[in-house]
Design a protein around this motif. Structure first.
Motif, PDB file in Angstrom:
ATOM      1  N   PRO A 100       0.797  -1.233   0.000  1.00  0.00           N
ATOM      2  CA  PRO A 100       0.000   0.000   0.000  1.00  0.00           C
ATOM      3  C   PRO A 100       0.829   1.282   0.000  1.00  0.00           C
ATOM      4  N   THR A 101       1.864   1.357   0.816  1.00  0.00           N
ATOM      5  CA  THR A 101       2.648   2.597   0.898  1.00  0.00           C
ATOM      6  C   THR A 101       3.270   2.936  -0.446  1.00  0.00           C
ATOM      7  N   ARG A 102       3.854   1.937  -1.123  1.00  0.00           N
ATOM      8  CA  ARG A 102       4.469   2.207  -2.430  1.00  0.00           C
ATOM      9  C   ARG A 102       3.410   2.591  -3.460  1.00  0.00           C
ATOM     10  N   LEU A 103       2.243   1.945  -3.404  1.00  0.00           N
ATOM     11  CA  LEU A 103       1.169   2.303  -4.338  1.00  0.00           C
ATOM     12  C   LEU A 103       0.708   3.734  -4.099  1.00  0.00           C
ATOM     13  N   TYR A 104       0.585   4.140  -2.832  1.00  0.00           N
ATOM     14  CA  TYR A 104       0.184   5.513  -2.522  1.00  0.00           C
ATOM     15  C   TYR A 104       1.235   6.512  -3.013  1.00  0.00           C
ATOM     16  N   ILE A 105       2.505   6.190  -2.811  1.00  0.00           N
ATOM     17  CA  ILE A 105       3.574   7.091  -3.259  1.00  0.00           C
ATOM     18  C   ILE A 105       3.508   7.266  -4.772  1.00  0.00           C
ATOM     19  N   VAL A 106       3.433   6.166  -5.486  1.00  0.00           N
ATOM     20  CA  VAL A 106       3.435   6.222  -6.948  1.00  0.00           C
ATOM     21  C   VAL A 106       2.183   6.923  -7.460  1.00  0.00           C
ATOM     22  N   THR A 107       1.051   6.681  -6.827  1.00  0.00           N
ATOM     23  CA  THR A 107      -0.191   7.352  -7.236  1.00  0.00           C
ATOM     24  C   THR A 107      -0.072   8.859  -7.023  1.00  0.00           C
ATOM     25  N   LEU A 108       0.487   9.251  -5.891  1.00  0.00           N
ATOM     26  CA  LEU A 108       0.692  10.674  -5.621  1.00  0.00           C
ATOM     27  C   LEU A 108       1.635  11.283  -6.661  1.00  0.00           C
ATOM     28  N   LEU A 109       2.714  10.577  -6.980  1.00  0.00           N
ATOM     29  CA  LEU A 109       3.666  11.090  -7.968  1.00  0.00           C
ATOM     30  C   LEU A 109       3.067  11.161  -9.371  1.00  0.00           C
ATOM     31  N   SER A 110       2.078  10.314  -9.653  1.00  0.00           N
ATOM     32  CA  SER A 110       1.467  10.330 -10.987  1.00  0.00           C
ATOM     33  C   SER A 110       0.685  11.619 -11.240  1.00  0.00           C
ATOM     34  N   GLU A 111       0.368  12.331 -10.171  1.00  0.00           N
ATOM     35  CA  GLU A 111      -0.404  13.570 -10.283  1.00  0.00           C
ATOM     36  C   GLU A 111       0.479  14.806 -10.444  1.00  0.00           C
ATOM     37  N   ARG A 112       1.800  14.661 -10.344  1.00  0.00           N
ATOM     38  CA  ARG A 112       2.709  15.809 -10.348  1.00  0.00           C
ATOM     39  C   ARG A 112       3.940  15.522 -11.204  1.00  0.00           C
ATOM     40  N   GLN A 113       4.624  16.584 -11.594  1.00  0.00           N
ATOM     41  CA  GLN A 113       5.907  16.430 -12.289  1.00  0.00           C
ATOM     42  C   GLN A 113       6.971  15.985 -11.290  1.00  0.00           C
ATOM     43  N   TRP A 114       7.328  16.863 -10.377  1.00  0.00           N
ATOM     44  CA  TRP A 114       8.303  16.565  -9.324  1.00  0.00           C
ATOM     45  C   TRP A 114       7.645  16.888  -7.993  1.00  0.00           C
ATOM     46  N   CYS A 115       7.959  16.110  -7.001  1.00  0.00           N
ATOM     47  CA  CYS A 115       7.321  16.266  -5.702  1.00  0.00           C
ATOM     48  C   CYS A 115       8.403  16.198  -4.619  1.00  0.00           C
ATOM     49  N   THR A 116       8.373  17.124  -3.670  1.00  0.00           N
ATOM     50  CA  THR A 116       9.366  17.080  -2.596  1.00  0.00           C
ATOM     51  C   THR A 116       9.014  15.953  -1.625  1.00  0.00           C
ATOM     52  N   CYS A 117      10.030  15.402  -1.019  1.00  0.00           N
ATOM     53  CA  CYS A 117       9.807  14.335  -0.038  1.00  0.00           C
ATOM     54  C   CYS A 117       9.020  14.861   1.157  1.00  0.00           C
ATOM     55  N   GLY A 118       9.241  16.129   1.519  1.00  0.00           N
ATOM     56  CA  GLY A 118       8.470  16.730   2.606  1.00  0.00           C
ATOM     57  C   GLY A 118       6.979  16.715   2.311  1.00  0.00           C
ATOM     58  N   PHE A 119       6.619  17.004   1.058  1.00  0.00           N
ATOM     59  CA  PHE A 119       5.209  16.975   0.667  1.00  0.00           C
ATOM     60  C   PHE A 119       4.655  15.549   0.750  1.00  0.00           C
ATOM     61  N   ILE A 120       5.420  14.575   0.271  1.00  0.00           N
ATOM     62  CA  ILE A 120       4.966  13.173   0.306  1.00  0.00           C
ATOM     63  C   ILE A 120       4.759  12.723   1.744  1.00  0.00           C
ATOM     64  N   ILE A 121       5.715  13.070   2.628  1.00  0.00           N
ATOM     65  CA  ILE A 121       5.621  12.702   4.043  1.00  0.00           C
ATOM     66  C   ILE A 121       4.349  13.274   4.657  1.00  0.00           C
ATOM     67  N   THR A 122       4.071  14.534   4.373  1.00  0.00           N
ATOM     68  CA  THR A 122       2.879  15.188   4.916  1.00  0.00           C
ATOM     69  C   THR A 122       1.605  14.614   4.307  1.00  0.00           C
ATOM     70  N   ALA A 123       1.580  14.468   2.999  1.00  0.00           N
ATOM     71  CA  ALA A 123       0.377  13.994   2.312  1.00  0.00           C
ATOM     72  C   ALA A 123       0.004  12.574   2.712  1.00  0.00           C
ATOM     73  N   LEU A 124       0.996  11.703   2.880  1.00  0.00           N
ATOM     74  CA  LEU A 124       0.720  10.298   3.166  1.00  0.00           C
ATOM     75  C   LEU A 124       0.885   9.944   4.637  1.00  0.00           C
ATOM     76  N   ASP A 125       1.309  10.924   5.448  1.00  0.00           N
ATOM     77  CA  ASP A 125       1.503  10.710   6.879  1.00  0.00           C
ATOM     78  C   ASP A 125       2.394   9.490   7.145  1.00  0.00           C
ATOM     79  N   ILE A 126       3.581   9.513   6.523  1.00  0.00           N
ATOM     80  CA  ILE A 126       4.548   8.436   6.738  1.00  0.00           C
ATOM     81  C   ILE A 126       5.837   9.028   7.280  1.00  0.00           C
ATOM     82  N   ALA A 127       6.614   8.202   7.919  1.00  0.00           N
ATOM     83  CA  ALA A 127       7.884   8.642   8.500  1.00  0.00           C
ATOM     84  C   ALA A 127       8.944   8.770   7.410  1.00  0.00           C
ATOM     85  N   SER A 128       9.857   9.689   7.596  1.00  0.00           N
ATOM     86  CA  SER A 128      10.928   9.929   6.634  1.00  0.00           C
ATOM     87  C   SER A 128      11.760   8.679   6.327  1.00  0.00           C
ATOM     88  N   PRO A 129      12.170   7.890   7.343  1.00  0.00           N
ATOM     89  CA  PRO A 129      12.949   6.687   7.027  1.00  0.00           C
ATOM     90  C   PRO A 129      12.164   5.680   6.182  1.00  0.00           C
TER      91      PRO A 129
END
Length: 193
Positions: A100-129
């Motif tokens: 699920p986490t990888r699917l959510y990441i890839v789905t989020l990235l499919s909506e944007r050109q480039w995405c900061t990791c800070g945005f992904i962390i906030t949007a998906l509520d996942i830890a940086s590591p």
């Protein structure tokens, strides 16, 4: 030999909630009510250990999806007296995107050109590591690429990643549709007994 696919998962409280994945079971119609059911992944369950589902609810078991019946139908279900082959809907499933986490990441990235990791962390509520580990796996597979801009790490979906995501989603939808139809057929057969 007539068979049908059933959907089931461990009862609440029997295992941790994250382990309550939905398993696929191929059951022979002539067997009656077996004492043990073995999922396509090899996991076995006794009476009173499973919640039977009439539709896909929650996360599917990855190994069960990979072992779904092949292109050459090995089993059939019967609908209104007619045999219906169980075809392989999972050939294009991307094993890496079943998490699920990888699917959510890839789905989020499919909506944007480039995405900061800070945005992904906030949007998906996942830890940086966790994000770092998941991005490393996706990068190694050629699904995403990353770059550093100043102090920020950014990620984007590659063309190959986009193609694989589309194929994965189509295959996943086919599995869900087929499972829903088979569950409905099974429910109808159960009502006739």
């Amino acid at each position: 030999m007539n068979a049908r696919l059933l959907l089931g998962r461990s009862l609440p409280g029997a295992v941790g909630e994250s382990s309550r994945v939905v398993h696929l079971f191929e059951v022979l119609l002539d067997d009656g009510a077996p004492e043990q059911l073995t999922a396509l992944c090899g996991s076995s369950f006794g009476r009173g250990e499973l919640e039977r589902l009439d539709r896909l609810q929650g996360m599917p078991c990855e190994p069960c999806l990979r072992r779904a019946p092949g292109q050459e139908p090995t089993s059939v279900v019967v609908e209104r007296g007619r045999p219906i082959p169980i075809a392989n809907s999972s050939m294009d499933l991307e094993p890496l995107l079943l998490a699920p986490t990888r699917l959510y990441i890839v789905t989020l990235l499919s909506e944007r050109q480039w995405c900061t990791c800070g945005f992904i962390i906030t949007a998906l509520d996942i830890a940086s590591p966790n994000l770092s580990r998941q991005l490393a796996k996706l990068r190694k597979a050629g699904i995403v690429q990353t770059r550093t801009r100043g102090r920020e790490l950014q990620a984007c979906l590659t063309r190959e990643g986009s193609r694989r995501l589309v194929n994965h989603l189509k295959a996943l939808q086919a599995v869900v549709s087929r499972a829903g139809r088979l569950a409905a057929i099974g429910a109808g057969q159960r009502d006739e007994v």
